[in-house]
Write an enzyme that holds these catalytic residues in place. Structure first.
Site, PDB file in Angstrom:
ATOM      1  N   ASN A  34       0.839  -1.196   0.000  1.00 39.87           N
ATOM      2  CA  ASN A  34       0.000   0.000   0.000  1.00 39.87           C
ATOM      3  C   ASN A  34       0.880   1.255   0.000  1.00 39.87           C
ATOM      4  O   ASN A  34       2.113   1.162   0.076  1.00 39.87           O
ATOM      5  CB  ASN A  34      -0.929  -0.029   1.219  1.00 39.87           C
ATOM      6  CG  ASN A  34      -0.177   0.209   2.509  1.00 39.87           C
ATOM      7  OD1 ASN A  34       0.910  -0.329   2.718  1.00 39.87           O
ATOM      8  ND2 ASN A  34      -0.741   1.008   3.385  1.00 39.87           N
ATOM      9  N   CYS A  90       1.894   3.513   2.082  1.00 36.94           N
ATOM     10  CA  CYS A  90       2.866   3.766   3.155  1.00 36.94           C
ATOM     11  C   CYS A  90       3.697   2.547   3.514  1.00 36.94           C
ATOM     12  O   CYS A  90       4.527   2.614   4.433  1.00 36.94           O
ATOM     13  CB  CYS A  90       2.142   4.293   4.385  1.00 36.94           C
ATOM     14  SG  CYS A  90       1.455   5.944   4.151  1.00 36.94           S
ATOM     15  N   GLU A 119       3.042  -0.428   4.885  1.00 35.68           N
ATOM     16  CA  GLU A 119       2.838  -1.325   6.025  1.00 35.68           C
ATOM     17  C   GLU A 119       2.022  -2.575   5.680  1.00 35.68           C
ATOM     18  O   GLU A 119       1.912  -3.482   6.506  1.00 35.68           O
ATOM     19  CB  GLU A 119       2.169  -0.586   7.192  1.00 35.68           C
ATOM     20  CG  GLU A 119       0.698  -0.270   7.021  1.00 35.68           C
ATOM     21  CD  GLU A 119       0.445   1.040   6.333  1.00 35.68           C
ATOM     22  OE1 GLU A 119      -0.694   1.538   6.391  1.00 35.68           O
ATOM     23  OE2 GLU A 119       1.390   1.589   5.716  1.00 35.68           O
TER      24      GLU A 119
END
Length: 590
Positions: free
Chosen positions: A270, A272, A274
């Protein structure tokens, strides 16, 4: 609900509270949490009927109203509305045909319209200059098509509330890797993308040994050239030093932890980083506010492990219900999400937890405490998922998964992740994710260009409790954002309230590694570097991250972008009401 700060209310009104046809806010925060709780708990009806639905709706509402747990933004925005799309992040495949590329652009637009962020691997696209049999022309390469995705995102606001976000990944062995590494160095291109190089163990071993490595044509799998691995690695570090991009995604490390390998190889994350996801997977995130998981002991605080355990169990049930209640934008996403039921329970407020416990962020004890907290959360989460599997059945793709091989029946293929918690941490009134305090006072660019000013309430309470809330101290802190060169500050206070740029990169990485040991998915964490850091400092951080077994790394050298989300200091008068210390120190946690 605890009294919210003015910034929390501004964020709620701008992004989350419902509005009428004239754009007027028609919902209070309490009604928002009721709306979300009722919509999510409706999933309980299938297993326990109306009584279970009502009971869990009240449990979920109280958990959110007390700011002990908050779900990701699309759940807060869309639960209980006709849209009903609740997932935060998606990975969409990009196939090597014109039809496949523009199908991905269309699906990205639909996902971002509903509030989701999107991740892509562009590694399957043939490199620039490749022969096109259908037209006799030449391919323009992955970066040229990324610009189309970027332009589309520029004109979409997620859910009508915020601009879209993307992650673009290209394998280190793709023939266009050098163009990709340099793509954002002009400060204008791909501004709606985070980009990361998909680094394999083979590439990194070659770079460390000073060897060359093969570039591979993605369509033919034929060798398409050779590069010096160390030169490529150094170029990544130089570009990241200059612009903050690219980061590194450690593909082999990610796939060694892939819970459903028979369904495919993970190539992307995704925006970011994570959540590593298979094509068409989405994930639902929620974060526990660690600054609420404490209780008074004498003059200080200790962790309330009982409350934390209860919150984990409720959070897992909430997120599993989200999987059920969700309205997915495409049938392929619906099948993958219901088949694997991946969720990502994480934390926010870790820095403030450390402050309340009197532990400096850069102390070895901080990393050991972080590991202990995450190990506890992971254990409670797994037990909660096991109980849900007994009640509701394991996730449908359990057969052939690593969990079947280990003879563990779980409701969810993955359970934990640490997200950055940008706006939800403002609502909760705490520090974001597992990040240290960026500053004791700062300006935050948010709400479509508007600026929020903030001063840390735990710090303000500490000053008052220790007789340090003098006007001259407050003025300097609010001007600078940190305690450097501020006279009259005791050493223990200066050490305890060290901010992100005061903390060495190896301590940032130690915290990330401590959490990653007990996280199924991955950990979003920025490795902050001061403006005076060098490209070698970036390279050292990247090597350290690989050696620590992390799944990815993002660095940011302060000032390396012309505009940035957080800026040191507020430029505000310390006697403004916004920063007045009105609460008792024991209650200034939020």
């Amino acid at each position: 609900m605890p009294e919210s700060s003015s910034n929390a209310l501004r964020v709620l009104e701008a992004r989350y509270l419902r509005r009428d046809a004239q754009g007027r806010v028609v919902e209070t925060p309490s009604r928002l949490f009721r709306r979300v709780a009722d919509a999510v708990a409706a999933a309980e009806t299938a297993w326990g009927g109306g009584e279970a639905r009502d009971r869990w709706a009240e449990t979920f509402r109280l958990m959110m109203e007390r700011l002990e747990f908050l779900p990701n933004s699309p759940t807060l925005m869309n639960a209980g509305t006709p849209l009903g799309q609740l997932s935060a992040c998606f990975v969409l495949p990009v196939e090597d045909t014109m039809e496949g590329i523009f199908e991905a652009v269309k699906r990205m637009a639909v996902v971002q319209k509903t509030g989701g962020g999107t991740g892509f691997s562009f590694s399957r696209l043939r490199p620039r200059g490749s022969f096109l049999g259908s037209t006799g022309g030449e391919a323009s390469g992955p970066v040229s098509f990324m610009k189309i995705f970027d332009a589309a995102t520029e004109n979409i606001k997620q859910g009508g509330r915020r601009r879209g976000a993307n992650m673009g990944i290209l394998r280190a062995d793709h023939p266009d890797i050098l163009e990709f590494i340099d793509a954002k160095r002009d400060g204008k291109t791909l501004q709606n993308f985070n980009i990361s190089v998909g680094a394999t163990d083979a590439f990194l071993r070659a770079a460390r040994a000073g060897k060359t490595y093969d570039l591979i044509h993605p369509a033919t799998r034929a060798k398409a050239g050779r590069l010096k691995a160390r030169e490529v690695f150094d170029r990544i570090a130089e570009a990241a030093w200059e612009t903050g991009d690219p980061g590194l995604i450690f593909l082999d490390t990610i796939n060694r932890a892939n819970p459903t390998p028979r369904l495919g190889t993970i190539e992307a994350t995704n925006p970011c980083g994570e959540i590593p996801l298979l094509p068409y997977e989405a994930c639902n995130l929620g974060s526990i506010n660690l600054s609420r998981m404490v209780t008074r002991k004498g003059r200080g605080f200790v962790i309330d492990w009982k409350r934390l355990g209860e919150t984990v169990r409720k959070g897992i049930r909430f997120l599993d219900d989200v999987v059920e209640a969700n309205r997915y934008p495409f049938p392929e996403i619906d099948r993958m999400c219901r088949g694997n039921r991946k969720i990502g329970l994480g934390v926010m407020g870790f820095a403030e937890l450390l402050l309340l416990l009197g532990v400096p962020y850069d102390a070895p004890k901080a990393a050991s405490l972080g590991e202990r907290v995450m190990r506890f959360i992971a254990g409670e989460a797994r037990e909660a998922s096991r109980r849900l599997a007994k009640e509701r059945g394991p996730f449908p793709n359990w057969k052939g998964s690593v969990h079947e091989r280990r003879r563990i029946r779980l409701r969810n293929a993955a359970l934990t992740a640490v997200a950055p918690t940008g706006t939800i941490s403002i609502i909760a009134g705490t520090s974001s994710g597992i990040e240290p305090l960026f500053a004791l006072a700062y300006r935050r660019r948010a709400l479509e260009g508007k600026t929020l000013v903030d001063a840390n309430p735990v710090f303000l309470a500490h000053l008052k409790e220790n007789g340090l809330s003098r006007k001259d101290i407050l003025r300097k802190v609010l001007e600078k954002g940190h305690l450097k060169d501020v006279e009259g500050i005791p050493e223990h206070t200066r050490r305890l309230f060290a901010t992100a740029l005061d903390i060495p990169p190896d301590r940032h990485l130690a915290i990330q590694a401590a959490f990653q040991k007990h996280v199924d998915n991955s950990v979003s964490k920025t490795i902050n570097l001061p403006a005076g850091a060098t490209p070698d400092d970036v390279a050292d951080a990247y090597w350290r991250a690989w050696d620590l077994g992390l799944k990815g790394i993002t660095i940011y050298r302060y000032g390396s972008k012309p505009t940035q989300v957080l800026e040191l200091g507020t430029g505000e008068d310390p006697m403004q009401q916004e920063f007045a210390i009105k609460c008792d120190p024991s209650e200034c946690r939020l």
